[in-house]
Design an enzyme around this catalytic site. Structure first.
Site, PDB file in Angstrom:
ATOM      1  N   THR A  12       0.831  -1.121  -0.073  1.00 30.05           N
ATOM      2  CA  THR A  12       0.164  -0.188   0.061  1.00 30.05           C
ATOM      3  C   THR A  12       0.836   1.338   0.011  1.00 30.05           C
ATOM      4  O   THR A  12       2.027   1.385   0.709  1.00 30.05           O
ATOM      5  CB  THR A  12      -0.995   0.109   1.305  1.00 30.05           C
ATOM      6  OG1 THR A  12      -0.132   0.246   2.448  1.00 30.05           O
ATOM      7  CG2 THR A  12      -1.782  -1.380   1.181  1.00 30.05           C
ATOM      8  N   GLY A  13       0.482   2.302  -0.752  1.00 32.18           N
ATOM      9  CA  GLY A  13       1.305   3.475  -0.680  1.00 32.18           C
ATOM     10  C   GLY A  13       2.581   2.993  -1.771  1.00 32.18           C
ATOM     11  O   GLY A  13       3.526   3.738  -1.622  1.00 32.18           O
ATOM     12  N   GLY A  14       2.128   2.315  -2.682  1.00 32.25           N
ATOM     13  CA  GLY A  14       3.326   1.622  -3.707  1.00 32.25           C
ATOM     14  C   GLY A  14       3.736   2.571  -4.765  1.00 32.25           C
ATOM     15  O   GLY A  14       4.354   2.337  -5.767  1.00 32.25           O
ATOM     16  N   GLY A  17       7.938   6.865  -3.339  1.00 30.41           N
ATOM     17  CA  GLY A  17       8.680   6.957  -1.926  1.00 30.41           C
ATOM     18  C   GLY A  17       9.229   5.809  -1.677  1.00 30.41           C
ATOM     19  O   GLY A  17       9.453   4.683  -2.504  1.00 30.41           O
ATOM     20  N   ILE A  18       8.847   5.415  -0.416  1.00 32.28           N
ATOM     21  CA  ILE A  18       9.205   4.137   0.405  1.00 32.28           C
ATOM     22  C   ILE A  18       8.578   2.908  -0.347  1.00 32.28           C
ATOM     23  O   ILE A  18       9.028   1.813  -0.655  1.00 32.28           O
ATOM     24  CB  ILE A  18       9.265   4.197   1.962  1.00 32.28           C
ATOM     25  CG1 ILE A  18      10.418   5.142   2.405  1.00 32.28           C
ATOM     26  CG2 ILE A  18       9.411   2.805   2.611  1.00 32.28           C
ATOM     27  CD1 ILE A  18      10.071   5.626   4.009  1.00 32.28           C
ATOM     28  N   GLY A  19       7.181   3.235  -0.627  1.00 28.15           N
ATOM     29  CA  GLY A  19       6.381   2.087  -1.049  1.00 28.15           C
ATOM     30  C   GLY A  19       6.857   1.700  -2.467  1.00 28.15           C
ATOM     31  O   GLY A  19       6.955   0.422  -2.820  1.00 28.15           O
ATOM     32  N   SER A 138       7.641   4.483  12.527  1.00 30.12           N
ATOM     33  CA  SER A 138       8.323   5.613  12.174  1.00 30.12           C
ATOM     34  C   SER A 138       9.410   5.745  13.696  1.00 30.12           C
ATOM     35  O   SER A 138       8.505   5.563  14.673  1.00 30.12           O
ATOM     36  CB  SER A 138       7.621   7.026  11.830  1.00 30.12           C
ATOM     37  OG  SER A 138       8.288   8.070  12.270  1.00 30.12           O
ATOM     38  N   TYR A 151       0.423  12.218  14.656  1.00 31.96           N
ATOM     39  CA  TYR A 151       1.356  11.306  13.607  1.00 31.96           C
ATOM     40  C   TYR A 151       2.117  10.394  14.760  1.00 31.96           C
ATOM     41  O   TYR A 151       2.137   9.125  14.321  1.00 31.96           O
ATOM     42  CB  TYR A 151       2.432  12.368  12.885  1.00 31.96           C
ATOM     43  CG  TYR A 151       3.144  11.345  12.038  1.00 31.96           C
ATOM     44  CD1 TYR A 151       2.626  10.860  10.650  1.00 31.96           C
ATOM     45  CD2 TYR A 151       4.510  10.951  12.166  1.00 31.96           C
ATOM     46  CE1 TYR A 151       3.374  10.148   9.989  1.00 31.96           C
ATOM     47  CE2 TYR A 151       5.298  10.123  11.476  1.00 31.96           C
ATOM     48  CZ  TYR A 151       4.747   9.863  10.348  1.00 31.96           C
ATOM     49  OH  TYR A 151       5.446   8.933   9.401  1.00 31.96           O
TER      50      TYR A 151
HETATM   51  N1  LIG Z   1       9.751   9.551   4.438  1.00 33.22           N
HETATM   52  C1  LIG Z   1       9.912   9.858   5.648  1.00 33.22           C
HETATM   53  O1  LIG Z   1      11.130  10.533   6.252  1.00 33.22           O
HETATM   54  C2  LIG Z   1       9.613   8.722   6.699  1.00 33.22           C
HETATM   55  C3  LIG Z   1       9.822   8.738   7.953  1.00 33.22           C
HETATM   56  C4  LIG Z   1       9.156   7.803   8.863  1.00 33.22           C
HETATM   57  C5  LIG Z   1       8.228   7.224   8.055  1.00 33.22           C
HETATM   58  N2  LIG Z   1       7.606   7.230   6.966  1.00 33.22           N
HETATM   59  C6  LIG Z   1       6.279   6.458   6.736  1.00 33.22           C
HETATM   60  O2  LIG Z   1       6.711   5.719   5.461  1.00 33.22           O
HETATM   61  C7  LIG Z   1       5.643   5.629   4.678  1.00 33.22           C
HETATM   62  C8  LIG Z   1       5.740   5.998   3.401  1.00 33.22           C
HETATM   63  O3  LIG Z   1       6.102   7.273   3.319  1.00 33.22           O
HETATM   64  P1  LIG Z   1       6.842   8.175   2.046  1.00 33.22           P
HETATM   65  O4  LIG Z   1       7.803   9.253   2.819  1.00 33.22           O
HETATM   66  O5  LIG Z   1       7.406   7.151   1.093  1.00 33.22           O
HETATM   67  O6  LIG Z   1       5.576   9.141   1.478  1.00 33.22           O
HETATM   68  P2  LIG Z   1       5.042   9.449   0.137  1.00 33.22           P
HETATM   69  O7  LIG Z   1       6.208   9.672  -0.693  1.00 33.22           O
HETATM   70  O8  LIG Z   1       4.339  10.445   0.308  1.00 33.22           O
HETATM   71  O9  LIG Z   1       4.432   8.250  -0.202  1.00 33.22           O
HETATM   72  C9  LIG Z   1       3.087   7.927   0.381  1.00 33.22           C
HETATM   73  C10 LIG Z   1       2.492   6.568  -0.434  1.00 33.22           C
HETATM   74  O10 LIG Z   1       1.062   6.439   0.210  1.00 33.22           O
HETATM   75  C11 LIG Z   1      -0.086   6.646  -0.896  1.00 33.22           C
HETATM   76  N3  LIG Z   1      -1.160   7.117   0.030  1.00 33.22           N
HETATM   77  C12 LIG Z   1      -1.068   8.136   1.054  1.00 33.22           C
HETATM   78  N4  LIG Z   1      -2.464   8.118   1.711  1.00 33.22           N
HETATM   79  C13 LIG Z   1      -3.003   7.128   1.030  1.00 33.22           C
HETATM   80  C14 LIG Z   1      -4.462   6.555   1.430  1.00 33.22           C
HETATM   81  N5  LIG Z   1      -5.250   7.042   2.198  1.00 33.22           N
HETATM   82  N6  LIG Z   1      -4.665   5.317   0.772  1.00 33.22           N
HETATM   83  C15 LIG Z   1      -3.868   4.831  -0.369  1.00 33.22           C
HETATM   84  N7  LIG Z   1      -2.640   5.216  -0.462  1.00 33.22           N
HETATM   85  C16 LIG Z   1      -2.246   6.301   0.350  1.00 33.22           C
HETATM   86  C17 LIG Z   1       0.445   7.746  -1.623  1.00 33.22           C
HETATM   87  O11 LIG Z   1      -0.285   7.666  -2.952  1.00 33.22           O
HETATM   88  P3  LIG Z   1      -1.554   8.592  -3.076  1.00 33.22           P
HETATM   89  O12 LIG Z   1      -1.005  10.075  -2.424  1.00 33.22           O
HETATM   90  O13 LIG Z   1      -1.683   8.784  -4.310  1.00 33.22           O
HETATM   91  O14 LIG Z   1      -2.764   8.130  -2.238  1.00 33.22           O
HETATM   92  C18 LIG Z   1       2.027   7.192  -1.863  1.00 33.22           C
HETATM   93  O15 LIG Z   1       1.924   6.149  -2.742  1.00 33.22           O
HETATM   94  C19 LIG Z   1       4.478   6.363   5.639  1.00 33.22           C
HETATM   95  O16 LIG Z   1       4.115   5.363   6.282  1.00 33.22           O
HETATM   96  C20 LIG Z   1       5.352   7.188   6.266  1.00 33.22           C
HETATM   97  O17 LIG Z   1       4.583   7.594   7.522  1.00 33.22           O
HETATM   98  C21 LIG Z   1       8.102   7.932   6.102  1.00 33.22           C
END
Ligand SMILES: NC(=O)c1ccc[n+]([C@@H]2O[C@H](COP(=O)([O-])OP(=O)(O)OC[C@H]3O[C@@H](n4cnc5c(N)ncnc54)[C@H](OP(=O)(O)O)[C@@H]3O)[C@@H](O)[C@H]2O)c1
Length: 250
Positions: A12-14, A17-19, A138, A151
């Site tokens: 999910t969230g693929g 970013g990380i996904g 996180s 958060y």
């Molecule tokens: N980057 C960091 O520094 C960091 C640090 C700690 C933890 N995290 C965690 O890592 C995970 C990924 O974060 P990221 O930084 O890779 O963020 P990102 O680049 O914003 O990617 C988020 C992904 O989740 C999807 N998404 C968001 N809300 C959604 C929803 N309600 N339903 C379905 N898909 C949804 C987005 O696509 P759409 O917007 O099109 O839905 C996107 O594919 C999250 O759990 C975040 O809390 C990130």
């Protein structure tokens, strides 16, 4: 031969970013990957990046149970169950305590806590015995930081989910673990900082605080997820693996 040859994964969230980095890595290890996210254009681009022969995108919002049903209907139609579930999608918005609204609370907990719970619950009939479930936590769950009320608490709930679900799913050999990133350079992180200029300043702050002296890369989180997804981690259950450059470790 990859470590996940013949396996089926859901991320999910693929789409970014990380996904996305994880979907690419799981596919490189031999898995067929289903990805979901709300924006169709981003999903289509992601499928091209992962490889159209190894990935299917199903647009949807994890806060909507009907969307989760559609996602799992598509997975079910392939007829192979699910071996790896990476419940990674989340909402990140940062508001000081006195300014938190009901809408903000519901948005964060709706996606991160409720959305993750139903992502996993609705996958249960499809999860193969011995499957690996990985949740994105996180480092924020462990720390008190300005404006992180919802958060950080939502990510603490993720940590807790992995403990309970490890217990509840043990008889099926399903392992549940958490991967907890620190600062990672993703489109979402850039957005939260308000664009490239402020993100550059944020990166410097992270670099100054972190043992590794730099922000993390999505591929570094993906490597930990691939490990947790594979038999290499067969004796790791209910754990929380930090991918934080040392941020929370010393
Ligand atoms: N980057 C960091 O520094 C960091 C640090 C700690 C933890 N995290 C965690 O890592 C995970 C990924 O974060 P990221 O930084 O890779 O963020 P990102 O680049 O914003 O990617 C988020 C992904 O989740 C999807 N998404 C968001 N809300 C959604 C929803 N309600 N339903 C379905 N898909 C949804 C987005 O696509 P759409 O917007 O099109 O839905 C996107 O594919 C999250 O759990 C975040 O809390 C990130």
């Amino acid at each position: 031969m990859g470590q996940l040859e013949g396996r089926t994964a859901v991320v999910t969230g693929g789409s970014t970013g990380i996904g996305l980095a994880t979907a690419v890595r799981l596919a490189a290890e031999g898995a067929y990957v289903f990805i979901t996210g709300r924006r169709k254009a981003a999903l289509d681009a992601a499928v091209e990046t992962i490889g159209a022969s190894t990935a299917t995108a199903v647009a949807g919002d994890i806060t909507k149970t009907n969307d989760l049903d559609r996602l799992y209907d598509a997975v079910r139609a392939r007829g192979r169950g699910v071996d790896v579930l990476f419940a990674n999608a989340a909402s990140a918005a940062f508001v000081p305590l006195e300014q938190i609204t009901e809408e903000h609370f519901d948005q964060t907990f709706g996606a991160n806590v409720r959305g993750t719970l139903f992502t996993v619950q609705k996958a249960l009939p499809l999860l193969n015995d011995g499957a690996s479930v990985i949740l994105t936590g996180s480092t924020a769950a462990d720390n008190g930081m300005q404006a992180f009320t919802t958060y950080a608490a939502s990510k603490a709930a993720i940590r807790s989910f992995a403990r309970t679900w490890s217990y509840e799913l043990k008889d099926r050999g399903i392992r549940v673990n958490v991967v907890s990133p620190g600062g990672v350079e993703t489109p979402g992180a850039v957005d939260i900082q308000g664009g490239d200029a402020s993100f550059a300043a944020f990166k410097k702050q992270v670099a100054a605080k972190v043992v590794k002296g730099r922000i993390g890369r999505p591929e570094e989180v993906a490597a930990a997820v691939a490990f947790l997804a594979s038999e290499q981690s067969s004796y790791i259950v209910g754990a929380n693996i930090y991918v934080d450059g040392g941020l929370n470790q010393i």
